[in-house]
Design a protein around this motif. Structure first.
Motif, short mmCIF file in Angstrom:
data_model
loop_
_atom_site.label_atom_id
_atom_site.label_comp_id
_atom_site.label_asym_id
_atom_site.label_seq_id
_atom_site.Cartn_x
_atom_site.Cartn_y
_atom_site.Cartn_z
N SER A 1 16.43 -4.30 -2.18
CA SER A 1 15.87 -3.30 -3.10
C SER A 1 14.38 -3.14 -2.90
CB SER A 1 16.16 -3.70 -4.55
OG SER A 1 15.61 -4.98 -4.84
N LEU A 2 13.72 -4.12 -2.27
CA LEU A 2 12.29 -4.01 -2.00
C LEU A 2 11.98 -3.03 -0.89
CD1 LEU A 2 11.14 -7.74 -2.19
CD2 LEU A 2 10.35 -5.89 -3.66
N ASN A 3 12.85 -2.96 0.12
CA ASN A 3 12.49 -2.18 1.31
C ASN A 3 13.42 -1.03 1.64
OD1 ASN A 3 14.79 -3.27 2.73
ND2 ASN A 3 13.60 -5.09 3.24
N VAL A 4 14.60 -0.93 0.97
CA VAL A 4 15.59 0.04 1.43
C VAL A 4 15.10 1.48 1.35
CG1 VAL A 4 16.73 0.17 -0.84
CG2 VAL A 4 18.01 0.72 1.23
N SER A 5 14.38 1.84 0.31
CA SER A 5 13.93 3.23 0.18
C SER A 5 12.94 3.58 1.27
CB SER A 5 13.30 3.45 -1.21
OG SER A 5 14.27 3.28 -2.22
N LEU B 1 -0.15 -7.81 -0.12
CA LEU B 1 0.06 -7.84 -1.56
C LEU B 1 0.26 -6.39 -1.99
CD1 LEU B 1 0.27 -9.86 -3.83
CD2 LEU B 1 -2.16 -9.54 -4.30
N LEU B 2 1.52 -6.04 -2.25
CA LEU B 2 1.86 -4.68 -2.63
C LEU B 2 1.54 -4.48 -4.10
CD1 LEU B 2 5.38 -4.41 -0.95
CD2 LEU B 2 3.14 -4.15 0.11
N GLN B 3 0.88 -3.37 -4.41
CA GLN B 3 0.60 -3.05 -5.81
C GLN B 3 1.71 -2.15 -6.33
OE1 GLN B 3 -2.65 -3.12 -3.80
NE2 GLN B 3 -2.38 -5.20 -4.55
N ARG B 4 2.61 -2.74 -7.12
CA ARG B 4 3.71 -2.00 -7.73
C ARG B 4 3.39 -1.73 -9.19
NH1 ARG B 4 8.20 -1.83 -4.29
NH2 ARG B 4 7.33 -1.91 -2.20
N GLY B 5 4.14 -0.83 -9.79
CA GLY B 5 3.87 -0.42 -11.15
C GLY B 5 3.85 -1.56 -12.15
N GLN C 1 3.29 -7.74 -5.64
CA GLN C 1 4.44 -8.26 -4.91
C GLN C 1 4.02 -8.68 -3.50
OE1 GLN C 1 7.86 -8.80 -5.53
NE2 GLN C 1 7.75 -9.70 -3.49
N PRO C 2 3.96 -9.99 -3.21
CA PRO C 2 3.71 -10.42 -1.82
C PRO C 2 4.86 -9.97 -0.93
CG PRO C 2 3.35 -12.22 -3.38
CD PRO C 2 4.04 -11.13 -4.13
N TYR C 3 4.52 -9.56 0.30
CA TYR C 3 5.57 -9.13 1.22
C TYR C 3 5.01 -9.14 2.65
CZ TYR C 3 10.08 -6.98 2.16
OH TYR C 3 11.36 -6.76 2.58
N PRO C 4 5.87 -9.41 3.65
CA PRO C 4 5.39 -9.49 5.03
C PRO C 4 5.26 -8.14 5.73
CG PRO C 4 7.69 -10.14 4.93
CD PRO C 4 7.26 -9.90 3.52
N VAL C 5 5.60 -7.05 5.06
CA VAL C 5 5.52 -5.72 5.66
C VAL C 5 4.82 -4.80 4.66
CG1 VAL C 5 6.82 -3.74 6.53
CG2 VAL C 5 7.63 -6.05 6.98
N SER C 6 3.95 -3.93 5.16
CA SER C 6 3.28 -2.97 4.30
C SER C 6 4.20 -1.78 4.06
CB SER C 6 1.97 -2.49 4.95
OG SER C 6 1.39 -1.47 4.19
N GLY D 1 5.60 1.57 1.48
CA GLY D 1 4.92 2.72 0.93
C GLY D 1 4.10 2.36 -0.30
N GLY D 2 3.02 3.12 -0.55
CA GLY D 2 2.15 2.86 -1.68
C GLY D 2 0.95 2.02 -1.29
#
Length: 587
Positions: A199-203, A237-241, A245-250, A252-253
């Motif tokens: 759910s983190l990356n599918v979209s 470090l993804l900035q979500r609403g 969220q730490p993640y190894p890939v950048s 969208g957003g």
């Protein structure tokens, strides 16, 4: 917002833990069930801490510090002391949210393993004997379906196999699976069936394939999926609403590049209000952290530049291949002669005619209904001439592109081992210039053409171009040069341009007339320069903001290149480096 885990994040965290502590002596393991804290302590004061409470989920690398939180209630603390054990290896099963840390003797004998289970809402930590395969200690004793997670019970790894967990699919396999799936079901079917999607990356991976049945959208999703599966060492470090969220890939957003995933975890915990005392390794560690972040940034920039160059070369090669498809020049010329010989049988307004050829056979010919037979014949002769030119020129260009594709692909595969270097930057099209300014930084440096540069050459803070209409265009060379160009080398009525929301050059179109705006063709040339000399130069379409230079101001204490423009207008252009290069510099 608690951290969310998926197989990719678990895999990259496992690699990071192994790289940091493989071979390190371990002293004890502590479980605090009330707050769901687990920590593995090493000789010398290091510790890997995991806060697995449902409202948290953070991990951190600590040195003499701790994660302080009021989450959960009090419960007896379980401490398992170790003697003469080392961290031997870290294993992450394919397409699973599991990190398995092997502990053993210096002679290579496995004694036990620490299992971090990171399934949604079921985070847990267990110590399992290597020989008995029984649970020796557990952070959260419970029953999970048929699995009993209590001390003394036999331990079973959870498993939920999906397609392509251990190998990459081919393009045909991807198309055959995804294309028949209805649009409104693609997201759920992909999550249920395709390994490494979450759910983190599918979209972000499926992209337009969630809205379009076009084959190109499915193929673009396939390329992004392959990129997801490529080995990498990035940390974001993804900035979500709802939080970070730490993640190894950048994805969208908005995303912030971090030195490590464990560092991103600790930063997310701090921003969430938890007290994280990570300690200091030794004098100079802050400088090393800064150096590591700079190295990570350079690695990411180079990898992206190489990937963009590879994609452009592949697309260009495919386009040239398509030009070679279709009828040969002699066939096209024969159709033209046949139309001239049978022109009475091909009246204007026809889209398709069947004529008897010179050997008595039948030939179907497509026509332009707006043209008569003679004009359609001329069209076929013109196609034959273009086909002959293509046959003579295009194969050589395809060979050159294929050589470039091979070289860039090899560079990408070797990048992790060799690291960024000038040779790879040259292959990627040149190293970008300083990009530290607030609105987009400096322009990418042009690659050297072999001409020596001396201290008294090109001292101006901008490069000069000339628009098709004859107006001078000035392009800032760096972040500081952007300031100099905007406020010391332009007039108040000149036109100021900058690619929107990306780092890039300030561009000045010399104008000076207060009563009217410059011609649109000149404005487009200046906007094209702003797009090409920006971080969006590889995008399909770039929004470029423009205004009079007198409406641009510099805030106090703002970093180099950071400005505040007002009364903005926007023009959209497709970056075209060849066109910008054709705007010859003024001598």
């Amino acid at each position: 917002m608690p951290i969310r885990y998926d197989p990719l994040l678990a895999q990259r965290l496992g690699r990071e833990i192994a790289a940091r502590w493989r071979g390190a002596p371990v002293r004890r393991l502590r479980f605090q069930g009330g707050s769901r804290r687990a920590s593995l302590h090493f000789a010398g004061g290091d510790a890997l801490a995991a806060l697995l409470h449902p409202s948290a989920g953070y991990m951190a690398a600590l040195r003499g510090g701790s994660i302080e939180t009021a989450l959960g209630g009090d419960s007896p603390e379980v401490e398992v002391p170790f003697r003469r054990l080392h961290l031997m290896d870290v294993h992450t099963p394919p397409d699973e949210r599991l990190i398995v840390i092997g502990l053993g003797t210096g002679t290579g004998l496995h004694i036990c393993r620490l299992v971090l289970e990171l399934q949604t809402n079921q985070w847990n930590a267990l110590l399992v004997g290597a020989r008995s395969e029984r649970i020796e200690a557990v952070l959260w004793p419970r029953r999970a379906g048929t699995r009993v997670l209590r001390r003394g019970a036999a331990y079973q790894l959870p498993a939920a196999p999906r397609m392509w967990a251990e190998r990459l699919p081919s393009a045909n396999e991807w198309r055959a699976f995804l294309t028949p799936v209805p649009l409104d079901e693609r997201r759920s079917v992909a999550l249920r069936s395709i390994a490494w999607l979450s759910s983190l990356n599918v979209s972000d991976i499926l992209g337009k394939a969630l809205e379009s049945q076009e084959p190109a959208a499915v193929d673009d999703a396939f390329r992004r999926y392959l990129g997801l599966r490529l080995p990498g060492d990035e940390a974001w470090l993804l900035q979500r609403g709802a939080g970070d969220q730490p993640y190894p890939v950048s994805l969208g957003g908005t995303a912030e590049l971090m030195p490590s995933l464990l560092g991103a975890m600790a930063e997310a915990a701090r921003r969430a209000g938890l007290e994280v005392e990570a300690g200091v390794d030794r004098p100079g560690s802050e400088d090393r952290e800064s150096d590591n972040l700079q190295e990570a940034r350079e690695f990411v920039l180079l990898r992206r530049a190489l990937e963009a160059r590879l994609l452009r070369a592949q697309r260009r090669s495919a386009a040239l291949q398509r030009q070679l498809e279709g009828p040969e020049a002699d066939q096209l010329r024969s159709v033209g002669h046949l139309l001239l010989a049978r022109r009475g049988e091909a009246p204007r307004g026809s889209e398709l005619v069947t004529l008897t050829d010179f050997e008595g056979g039948s030939v179907e010919i497509e026509l332009d209904p707006a043209l008569d037979a003679v004009q359609n014949a001329e069209r076929y002769f013109d196609k034959a001439r273009r086909r002959e030119r293509a046959a003579g020129q295009i194969p050589g260009r395809i060979r050159a592109l294929d050589e470039r594709i091979e070289a860039v692909a090899a560079a990408l595969s070797e990048l992790k081992e060799s690291g960024p270097g000038e040779e790879l930057w040259s292959l990627a099209g040149g190293r970008p210039a300083d990009d530290s300014d607030g609105m987009g930084g400096g322009a990418p440096r042009a690659a050297s053409r072999g001409r020596p540069r001396h201290a008294d050459v090109e001292t101006l803070p901008y490069r000069r171009l000339r628009s098709a209409g004859g107006l001078e265009i000035r392009v800032g060379r760096s972040a500081r040069d952007n300031d100099s160009l905007t406020f010391r080398h332009s007039g108040p009525e000149d036109i100021w341009l900058h690619a929107r929301q990306v780092r890039g050059a300030h561009v000045i179109l010399r104008w000076g007339r207060r009563d009217q705006n410059p011609p649109r063709a000149d404005l487009i040339d200046a906007a094209m320069a702003a797009a090409v000399y920006s971080g969006a130069r590889h995008s399909g379409v770039v929004a470029v903001d423009w205004t009079r230079r007198k409406y641009v101001r510099k805030p106090r204490k703002a970093p180099p290149g950071a400005v505040v423009p007002e009364r903005l207008n926007t023009i959209f252009v497709e970056p075209d480096g060849a066109r910008v290069r054709s705007l010859q510099p003024e001598e």
